[in-house]
Design a protein around this motif. Structure first.
Motif, PDB file in Angstrom:
ATOM      1  N   LYS A  31       0.822  -1.207   0.000  1.00 27.79           N
ATOM      2  CA  LYS A  31       0.000   0.000   0.000  1.00 27.79           C
ATOM      3  C   LYS A  31       0.863   1.267   0.000  1.00 27.79           C
ATOM      4  O   LYS A  31       0.506   2.263  -0.623  1.00 27.79           O
ATOM      5  CB  LYS A  31      -0.941  -0.001   1.213  1.00 27.79           C
ATOM      6  CG  LYS A  31      -2.072  -1.018   1.113  1.00 27.79           C
ATOM      7  CD  LYS A  31      -2.978  -0.959   2.332  1.00 27.79           C
ATOM      8  CE  LYS A  31      -4.144  -1.941   2.200  1.00 27.79           C
ATOM      9  NZ  LYS A  31      -5.028  -1.913   3.392  1.00 27.79           N
ATOM     10  N   ARG A  35       0.503   0.836  -4.598  1.00 33.66           N
ATOM     11  CA  ARG A  35      -0.951   0.854  -4.723  1.00 33.66           C
ATOM     12  C   ARG A  35      -1.443   1.715  -5.887  1.00 33.66           C
ATOM     13  O   ARG A  35      -2.461   1.401  -6.504  1.00 33.66           O
ATOM     14  CB  ARG A  35      -1.556   1.367  -3.420  1.00 33.66           C
ATOM     15  CG  ARG A  35      -2.996   0.933  -3.201  1.00 33.66           C
ATOM     16  CD  ARG A  35      -3.482   1.437  -1.863  1.00 33.66           C
ATOM     17  NE  ARG A  35      -4.676   0.754  -1.401  1.00 33.66           N
ATOM     18  CZ  ARG A  35      -5.323   1.052  -0.294  1.00 33.66           C
ATOM     19  NH1 ARG A  35      -4.864   2.045   0.485  1.00 33.66           N
ATOM     20  NH2 ARG A  35      -6.408   0.394   0.066  1.00 33.66           N
ATOM     21  N   HIS A  36      -0.747   2.783  -6.206  1.00 33.96           N
ATOM     22  CA  HIS A  36      -1.231   3.751  -7.192  1.00 33.96           C
ATOM     23  C   HIS A  36      -0.294   3.913  -8.392  1.00 33.96           C
ATOM     24  O   HIS A  36      -0.423   4.878  -9.145  1.00 33.96           O
ATOM     25  CB  HIS A  36      -1.443   5.113  -6.525  1.00 33.96           C
ATOM     26  CG  HIS A  36      -2.442   5.085  -5.414  1.00 33.96           C
ATOM     27  ND1 HIS A  36      -3.793   4.951  -5.632  1.00 33.96           N
ATOM     28  CD2 HIS A  36      -2.281   5.155  -4.060  1.00 33.96           C
ATOM     29  CE1 HIS A  36      -4.421   4.954  -4.473  1.00 33.96           C
ATOM     30  NE2 HIS A  36      -3.526   5.071  -3.501  1.00 33.96           N
ATOM     31  N   SER A  39       0.232  -0.540 -13.452  1.00 33.60           N
ATOM     32  CA  SER A  39      -0.120  -1.926 -13.111  1.00 33.60           C
ATOM     33  C   SER A  39       0.991  -2.915 -13.450  1.00 33.60           C
ATOM     34  O   SER A  39       1.221  -3.878 -12.704  1.00 33.60           O
ATOM     35  CB  SER A  39      -1.407  -2.329 -13.823  1.00 33.60           C
ATOM     36  OG  SER A  39      -1.252  -2.252 -15.227  1.00 33.60           O
ATOM     37  N   TYR A  72      -5.499  -3.795  -5.394  1.00 35.48           N
ATOM     38  CA  TYR A  72      -5.060  -2.917  -6.494  1.00 35.48           C
ATOM     39  C   TYR A  72      -6.225  -2.654  -7.454  1.00 35.48           C
ATOM     40  O   TYR A  72      -6.480  -1.506  -7.833  1.00 35.48           O
ATOM     41  CB  TYR A  72      -3.897  -3.556  -7.245  1.00 35.48           C
ATOM     42  CG  TYR A  72      -3.339  -2.655  -8.331  1.00 35.48           C
ATOM     43  CD1 TYR A  72      -2.333  -1.745  -8.058  1.00 35.48           C
ATOM     44  CD2 TYR A  72      -3.846  -2.698  -9.626  1.00 35.48           C
ATOM     45  CE1 TYR A  72      -1.838  -0.901  -9.037  1.00 35.48           C
ATOM     46  CE2 TYR A  72      -3.362  -1.859 -10.620  1.00 35.48           C
ATOM     47  CZ  TYR A  72      -2.354  -0.965 -10.314  1.00 35.48           C
ATOM     48  OH  TYR A  72      -1.885  -0.134 -11.294  1.00 35.48           O
ATOM     49  N   VAL A  75      -8.960  -0.383  -5.665  1.00 33.43           N
ATOM     50  CA  VAL A  75      -8.600   1.027  -5.515  1.00 33.43           C
ATOM     51  C   VAL A  75      -8.600   1.753  -6.847  1.00 33.43           C
ATOM     52  O   VAL A  75      -9.043   2.903  -6.951  1.00 33.43           O
ATOM     53  CB  VAL A  75      -7.215   1.150  -4.833  1.00 33.43           C
ATOM     54  CG1 VAL A  75      -6.696   2.580  -4.894  1.00 33.43           C
ATOM     55  CG2 VAL A  75      -7.292   0.684  -3.388  1.00 33.43           C
ATOM     56  N   ASN A  76      -8.144   1.074  -7.901  1.00 38.36           N
ATOM     57  CA  ASN A  76      -7.965   1.748  -9.190  1.00 38.36           C
ATOM     58  C   ASN A  76      -9.136   1.592 -10.155  1.00 38.36           C
ATOM     59  O   ASN A  76      -9.253   2.365 -11.106  1.00 38.36           O
ATOM     60  CB  ASN A  76      -6.688   1.229  -9.861  1.00 38.36           C
ATOM     61  CG  ASN A  76      -5.437   1.640  -9.109  1.00 38.36           C
ATOM     62  OD1 ASN A  76      -5.019   2.784  -9.163  1.00 38.36           O
ATOM     63  ND2 ASN A  76      -4.842   0.703  -8.371  1.00 38.36           N
TER      64      ASN A  76
END
Length: 570
Positions: A31, A35-36, A39, A72, A75-76
Motif C-alpha cells: 500500500k 498501490r497507485h 499496473s 489494487y 482502488v484503481n
C-alpha cells in the motif's frame, strides 16, 4: 519514480520479521509503495512475494499476493470482477492448505469489499460465514478479532439493525485484544444505540464511561465527542439548562479540531435552546452559520438539516412571518421525503438481511440436529452397557431374563427409529442448505460472467497485443464459471435430495426430453430468470427463450408461462 520502484527490494525486509506478522506487513508495504503506480510495475513487484513466500515456506504470506492484487483492482477500478476473483482465490487456497484462520480472514475481507460498494446481502453472507469460522477457531487465535467484530457492528448500525450492532459491540468489548481507542469508540456507539431507542439512562451510562476512558487516555478528541453526546441526551429530554454547557463545549471543541459537521449539529441544538428562550434573531444567526456548513456536506447531514429547516419554519411562524415560514416548511417536507426514501431502501436491505440471518439460523438448527444425533448414540451405548449388566446379574432367572431381553429389543428399536428420524431430518436440512448455497454461488458467478463479457467485448475491439492477451485470460476465467458437466452432476445430486421425484416424473410424463432439457427445467423449477439461466448454461438469453419455446411444443402446450406453472406443480 518507476525506476526507484523497480530497483527497490522492499519486500526482502519480510525475511527478518516473525511469520505471524509477515502477511499484514506485506500488505502495508504494498500500500505504501505500489498501490497507485502503473499496473505492470505493481504486479511485477507483487509477484516477488510469491518467490519470497516459497523461499520461507510461508503459506499465509503466499495468500497476501492475492490480497494485494484484489486491493489494487479495487482502488484503481472500483467494483470489478478481478477483485472478486482474487479474494476467492485466497479463500480457496487457504481452504486447500487447511489454514482455518486465514480462510475466515479472507472471507471477511471479501465481505468488506462487498460492503464498501453497498452490496449488503453478499456482504452479510460473508460476514456471518467468517464469524462462524472465527468462533470455531477461537477468538484468541484471530488477529484483530475485536476490530473485525466492530466492523460487523458498524455494518449493522449503518443499516439500522441496532440490536445486531449492539450484540456484536458487546462481544467485541469482552475481547482481550480490544485496543484503547477502539474501546472508547465501541462504548460510545453502544451509547448512541441506546439513545436512538430512547433508553436515555443507559445511553448516559455508556457516554460517561467513554468520557472517563478518554480523559484517562488524554484523548481530547474523544473527550469532546463524549461531552457532546452527553449533552445530546439531555437535549432530547428537553433538559435544556443541563444540556447547554455540554453542547457549547461540544461546539467549541469541534471548531478547534476542525470537525465542522459535528460543530454545525451542536450549533443547531444551541439555536433550538436559544429559540426556546424566545431570542429568535440570535437563533436565526446561529442557524445561518450551521446552514453554511451543512451545504458543504449535504448528504451526510440530511437528518440534521431536516431538524434545522423545521426549527427555522417554527421561528418564522413565531415571528409572524408566514411567507418565510411556508418556504422553510416546504423545504422541510421535501428533505423529509428524501430521508424517507433512503430509509425505504435501507428497510429493503434489512429485509434481505433478515433472510440471510434466517438462513444462518438454519445452519444452527443443523448443528443442533447433529448434536441430538450424537446424544442419541451415547444414550444407546449407555443403554446397551446397562442391559449387559442387568443380564449378568439376573442370569439365574430365565423367565425374567426373557422379559428383560424383549424389553431391551423394543428399546433398541425405538432408539434406532429415533436415530434414523434425526439423521433424515439432518440430511434434509443439509440438502436444502447446500442447494441454496449452490444456487447463490451460481448467481454470483453469473454476475461475474456478465462483467467478464462486458470487459471481453471491450478488449476484443482493441488491437493492442496486451489487450488480446488479457482478453484470452478473461475468456478462460469466464468459461471456468459456466455450469460444466461436473458442476451439473453436483447440482443434480443436491437437487434430487430436495426434489426427489422431479426428474422421475419428467421422464415418465415426457419421455422425449433430453439431458439438456432436464437442466433447463430444473433451473425453471428454482424460479431463475432468463438472464441467470443463460449465464449458468453458457448460452444467450435468446437461446434460453428458444429452448423454452421448443420445450412448450414437446409438452404439448404453447401458452406463455405454461412451463413455469408446470414445474411449480411437480
Amino acid at each position: 519514480m518507476q525506476a526507484l520502484y523497480a530497483d527497490a527490494q522492499v519486500f526482502d525486509t519480510l525475511k527478518s520479521i516473525p511469520p505471524k506478522n509477515r502477511a499484514s506487513q506485506a500488505l502495508a508495504i504494498y500500500k505504501a509503495n505500489y498501490r497507485h503506480i502503473d499496473s505492470a510495475i505493481a504486479f511485477k513487484k507483487i509477484d516477488e512475494l510469491t518467490k519470497i513466500a516459497a523461499e520461507l515456506n510461508d503459506k499465509a504470506l503466499a495468500l497476501a499476493v492475492f490480497d494485494c492484487k484484489a486491493d489494487y483492482y479495487s482502488v484503481n477500478y472500483g467494483f470489478n470482477p478481478h477483485s472478486l476473483y482474487y479474494y476467492q482465490k485466497a479463500i480457496d487456497q487457504a481452504i486447500a492448505e487447511g489454514l482455518t484462520v486465514e480462510t475466515g480472514i479472507y472471507i471477511f475481507k471479501k465481505g468488506q469489499y462487498y460492503n464498501t460498494f453497498e452490496m449488503y446481502v453478499p456482504a452479510c453472507q460473508l460476514y456471518l460465514k467468517a464469524y462462524d469460522i472465527f468462533k470455531s477457531a477461537g477468538p484468541e487465535n484471530i488477529p484483530g478479532y475485536a476490530t473485525n467484530l466492530n466492523r460487523i457492528a458498524d455494518f449493522y448500525y449503518a443499516l439500522g439493525d441496532l440490536e445486531s450492532s449492539r450484540r456484536f459491540l458487546l462481544e467485541a468489548l469482552d475481547s482481550p485484544d480490544v485496543q484503547s481507542r477502539d474501546k472508547i469508540n465501541m462504548i460510545n456507539t453502544v451509547g448512541m444505540i441506546y439513545r436512538s431507542t430512547g433508553k436515555y439512562d443507559d445511553a448516559l451510562h455508556y457516554f460517561n464511561t467513554a468520557l472517563q476512558l478518554a480523559k484517562k487516555s488524554k484523548d481530547s478528541v474523544w473527550v469532546a465527542i463524549a461531552i457532546g453526546n452527553i449533552g445530546s441526551v439531555y437535549f432530547m429530554q428537553k433538559k435544556y439548562d443541563i444540556a447547554l454547557p455540554y453542547i457549547k463545549t461540544d461546539y467549541e471543541q469541534s471548531v478547534k479540531f476542525g470537525e465542522k459537521g459535528n460543530g454545525a449539529i451542536a450549533l443547531v441544538r444551541i439555536a433550538t435552546i436559544t429559540a426556546d428562550r424566545k431570542s429568535y434573531a440570535a437563533a436565526l444567526k446561529q442557524i445561518d452559520t450551521a446552514e453554511k456548513i451543512f451545504n458543504i456536506h449535504p448528504k451526510s447531514t440530511l437528518k440534521y438539516r431536516i431538524d434545522m429547516y423545521g426549527l427555522k419554519a417554527d421561528i418564522f411562524e413565531k415571528m409572524n412571518k408566514p411567507a418565510e415560514a411556508l418556504r422553510y416548511r416546504k423545504i422541510y417536507d421535501a428533505a423529509s421525503d428524501s430521508l424517507a426514501r433512503i430509509n425505504d431502501v435501507l428497510s429493503v436491505e434489512r429485509t434481505k438481511l433478515k433472510w440471510e440471518n434466517d438462513k444462518q439460523q438454519l445452519k444452527v438448527q443443523q448443528l443442533n440436529a447433529r448434536a441430538r444425533t450424537e446424544r442419541i448414540k451415547r444414550n444407546a451405548l449407555a443403554g446397551v452397557l446397562f442391559l449387559l449388566i442387568v443380564i449378568s446379574f439376573l442370569i439365574y432367572n430365565r423367565q425374567k431374563l426373557v422379559i428383560r431381553r424383549d424389553k431391551a429389543v423394543l428399546e433398541k428399536q425405538e432408539v434406532a427409529l429415533q436415530l434414523e428420524t434425526s439423521r433424515a431430518d439432518a440430511e434434509r436440512n443439509n440438502a436444502k442448505l447446500a442447494l441454496l448455497d449452490f444456487t447463490d454461488q451460481l448467481r454470483v458467478k453469473n454476475d461475474i460472467i456478465e462483467n467478464f463479457k462486458a470487459e471481453l467485448d471491450m478488449m476484443q475491439r482493441q488491437t493492442d497485443p496486451l489487450y488480446m492477451y488479457r482478453a484470452n485470460q478473461l475468456t478462460d476465467m469466464m468459461n471456468a464459471h459456466i455450469m460444466t458437466d461436473k458442476s451439473w452432476h453436483e447440482f443434480k445430486t443436491l437437487f434430487e435430495k430436495v426434489h426427489p421425484s422431479f426428474f422421475k416424473i419428467l421422464t415418465v410424463r415426457f419421455p422425449d426430453l433430453t439431458e439438456t432439457d432436464m437442466r433447463l427445467l430444473s433451473l425453471v423449477k428454482l424460479k431463475l430468470n432468463n438472464r441467470e439461466m443463460a449465464g449458468m448454461l453458457g448460452i444467450t438469453i435468446e437461446g434460453v427463450k428458444k429452448s423454452k419455446q421448443r420445450l412448450r411444443k414437446k409438452i404439448g402446450s404453447s401458452e406463455e408461462g405454461s412451463i413455469e406453472t408446470l414445474m411449480a406443480e411437480i
